[in-house]
Design a protein around this motif. Structure first.
Motif, mmCIF file in Angstrom:
data_model
loop_
_atom_site.group_PDB
_atom_site.id
_atom_site.type_symbol
_atom_site.label_atom_id
_atom_site.label_comp_id
_atom_site.label_asym_id
_atom_site.label_seq_id
_atom_site.Cartn_x
_atom_site.Cartn_y
_atom_site.Cartn_z
ATOM 1 N N GLY A 160 40.742 33.110 46.488
ATOM 2 C CA GLY A 160 40.610 34.127 45.430
ATOM 3 C C GLY A 160 39.724 33.622 44.361
ATOM 4 O O GLY A 160 39.883 34.051 43.169
ATOM 5 N N GLU A 196 49.945 37.819 53.870
ATOM 6 C CA GLU A 196 50.833 36.728 53.530
ATOM 7 C C GLU A 196 51.867 36.654 52.906
ATOM 8 O O GLU A 196 53.029 35.887 53.649
ATOM 9 C CB GLU A 196 49.504 35.568 52.678
ATOM 10 N N ALA A 197 52.288 37.347 51.735
ATOM 11 C CA ALA A 197 53.179 37.169 51.126
ATOM 12 C C ALA A 197 54.611 37.886 51.715
ATOM 13 O O ALA A 197 55.669 36.636 52.364
ATOM 14 C CB ALA A 197 53.230 37.160 50.236
ATOM 15 N N VAL A 229 40.679 40.652 49.969
ATOM 16 C CA VAL A 229 41.599 39.728 49.623
ATOM 17 C C VAL A 229 42.950 40.040 49.210
ATOM 18 O O VAL A 229 43.624 39.592 49.842
ATOM 19 C CB VAL A 229 40.644 38.946 47.956
ATOM 20 N N GLU A 230 43.093 41.296 48.649
ATOM 21 C CA GLU A 230 44.033 41.904 48.029
ATOM 22 C C GLU A 230 45.258 41.674 49.207
ATOM 23 O O GLU A 230 46.530 42.187 49.320
ATOM 24 C CB GLU A 230 43.558 43.273 47.288
ATOM 25 N N ASP A 265 45.916 26.960 47.781
ATOM 26 C CA ASP A 265 46.101 26.047 49.430
ATOM 27 C C ASP A 265 45.426 26.403 49.713
ATOM 28 O O ASP A 265 44.943 25.605 50.809
ATOM 29 C CB ASP A 265 46.605 27.510 49.320
ATOM 30 N N ARG A 302 46.457 38.636 50.820
ATOM 31 C CA ARG A 302 47.515 37.786 50.153
ATOM 32 C C ARG A 302 48.793 38.987 50.666
ATOM 33 O O ARG A 302 49.642 37.641 50.082
ATOM 34 C CB ARG A 302 47.304 38.298 48.716
ATOM 35 N N LYS A 336 36.919 38.857 56.895
ATOM 36 C CA LYS A 336 36.980 38.852 55.013
ATOM 37 C C LYS A 336 35.302 39.642 55.075
ATOM 38 O O LYS A 336 34.678 39.560 55.912
ATOM 39 C CB LYS A 336 36.966 38.338 54.465
ATOM 40 N N ASP A 356 37.857 29.171 55.239
ATOM 41 C CA ASP A 356 38.443 30.421 54.715
ATOM 42 C C ASP A 356 37.145 30.966 54.499
ATOM 43 O O ASP A 356 36.532 32.116 55.284
ATOM 44 C CB ASP A 356 38.939 30.518 54.042
#
Length: 469
Positions: A124, A14-15, A7-8, A58, A11, A178, A149
């Protein structure tokens, strides 16, 4: 190579991408991919009845925008709102496209539903579901379920299950797999997994899943001037408690990937091995890798110590596993591949079997660090962990592979690959992949025994070589 990211990692990627895109562009990509997958599943959109389960954030936004796209294509779309503040722009888009909404309280499913889309919790979220979501899901049993997801309620980064969760027939995930998509027990509840490419720039994955081309590239292939000794000699030290195990270990090692198989063990076992496999050489001699433990018995510890003294890689199986000693913080010398099932690993770590089965990746990684060895934890999704933290998950195989002696074949096969020159991590993960593929080939969706798996190995290798050429 199929890859899975945490996940980290997702994320952060994506950022970075969001900083280069117009507002809403990334969500539009995700929603378009989700809607397309639902249409493919249904064979069209017009006249289909679609129910959205919409949480916050989201993930809910992706679901609502996908619902809007489906409504524009003629689907009848209803959204159950499971959040006090659903994604505002997504909700507006759904309503503008003709979709409707209803609260979770007192929910009654519309008649004639074709599919349910799970957008309750995204990557998340914490494991488990709130009571209102559980109540809604209880009224939707038996309907096709598409997860957005990840199936809501699963532990995304560990593949573990802790509480109520969605059981999906199809999971549409974004950017990358994932861990929960490939690790058991969570993978059992993901159904088929489709990845929507978002254009993310991702780092090294936390998990890898070998594909046929990867295995073909790693396979040891004889050089033009090769002979039996340059191709590697694998040695087997098997016990007399279960002589059939020694035979099966020899069958796995004698698949043709190494130049020679040598057997050291009680005469009654050696004679049976020679009768079944006349190519196998009996008696001590130089080897490039050892396989120890198949057949068990009181001498497993002594046989392991003798093999370790040769200084070559050792595959440790069955009763020999009880004699491996921890080397926390340091690599085992010589290199080891440990091949326990959940019960054996539980004994090695002084845990219960059910604890290991609930958290296979966690305990396999822990054991790899504790023993300084590659650990191959056998299971429906076998996990191979290196002490340096790398992990590969095997997705080949069939439930019919859960049969007596299959692990002995696997140990011999890994030994052959190690003798032929693969490092312990590659030998274990390639061996596991080939073992599963051979089981699937031999099974043809029917019952098999371990000898069937061994016989199918050369054909699997030939197929891989043919595809690679």
């Amino acid at each position: 190579m199929r890859q899975a990211h945490s996940v980290e990692q997702v994320r952060a990627a994506e950022a970075d991408l969001l900083a280069t895109l117009p507002d809403g562009a990334l969500m539009a990509r995700a929603a378009s991919g989700l809607a397309t997958a639902v249409i493919d599943l249904l064979g069209g959109a017009y006249g289909r009845r679609v129910l959205l389960l919409v949480g916050s954030g989201d993930n809910g936004g992706d679901t609502l925008f996908a619902g809007a796209l489906l409504a524009r294509r003629g689907a009848q779309v209803t959204a159950v709102l499971l959040a006090d503040h659903p994604h505002a722009a997504g909700l507006a888009a759904l309503r503008a496209s003709g979709g409707t909404t209803c609260p979770a309280a007192g929910f009654t499913p519309p008649a004639g539903l074709d599919v349910v889309v799970d957008g309750i919790v995204g990557i998340g979220g914490r494991p488990g579901l709130r009571p209102d979501a559980v109540a809604v899901l209880s009224r939707l049993t038996g309907l096709p379920m598409v997860a957005v997801d990840v199936p809501s309620g699963l532990s995304v980064d560990t593949g573990e299950i802790d509480g109520a969760h969605v059981r999906a027939d199809l999971t549409v995930t974004f950017g990358t797999h994932k861990p929960c998509h490939v690790l058991y027990p969570a993978a059992l509840h993901c159904g088929a997994v489709v990845v929507v490419d978002l254009g993310l720039d991702l780092p090294e994955p936390v998990l890898e899943v070998l594909q046929p081309a990867d295995v073909a590239a790693l396979l040891p292939v004889p050089a033009p001037a090769a002979h039996k000794y340059t191709r590697g000699v694998v040695g087997l030290r098997t016990g007399a408690a279960y002589p059939g195990a020694g035979l099966l270990s020899a069958a796995g090692a004698n698949c043709g990937l190494a130049g020679m198989v040598r057997h050291v063990g009680p005469d009654e076992v050696g004679n049976q091995v020679r009768a079944a496999h006349p190519e196998v050489v009996l008696g001590p001699g130089r080897v490039q890798a050892w396989v120890v433990g198949s057949g068990g018995g009181e001498d497993a510890g002594t046989e392991l110590a003798t093999a370790l003294a040769d200084g070559v890689p050792v595959v440790v199986d069955a009763d020999a596993l009880a004699h491996v000693r921890p080397t926390p913080g340091a690599p085992a010398d010589p290199p080891l591949v440990l091949t326990p099932h959940a019960g054996e690993l539980a004994r090695m770590l002084d845990m219960r079997r059910d604890q290991v089965e609930a958290r296979p990746w966690h305990f396999a990684r822990h054991a790899a660090r504790e023993f300084g060895a590659v650990v191959l934890l056998k299971g429906r999704r076998t996990v191979v962990c290196d002490p340096d933290g790398r992990t590969r998950v095997t997705t080949t195989g069939t439930p019919w592979l859960g049969t007596a002696g299959a692990g002995d074949v696997l140990a011999g096969l890994i030994g052959a690959l190690a003798a032929a020159g693969l490092g312990p991590y590659d030998a274990a993960s390639v061996g596991s992949w080939l073992h599963g593929a051979a089981a699937t080939r031999a099974s043809a969706d029917g019952p098999i025994v371990a000898t069937d798996v061994a016989r199918a190995l050369p054909g699997v290798v030939r197929d891989l070589r043919g595809q690679a050429q």
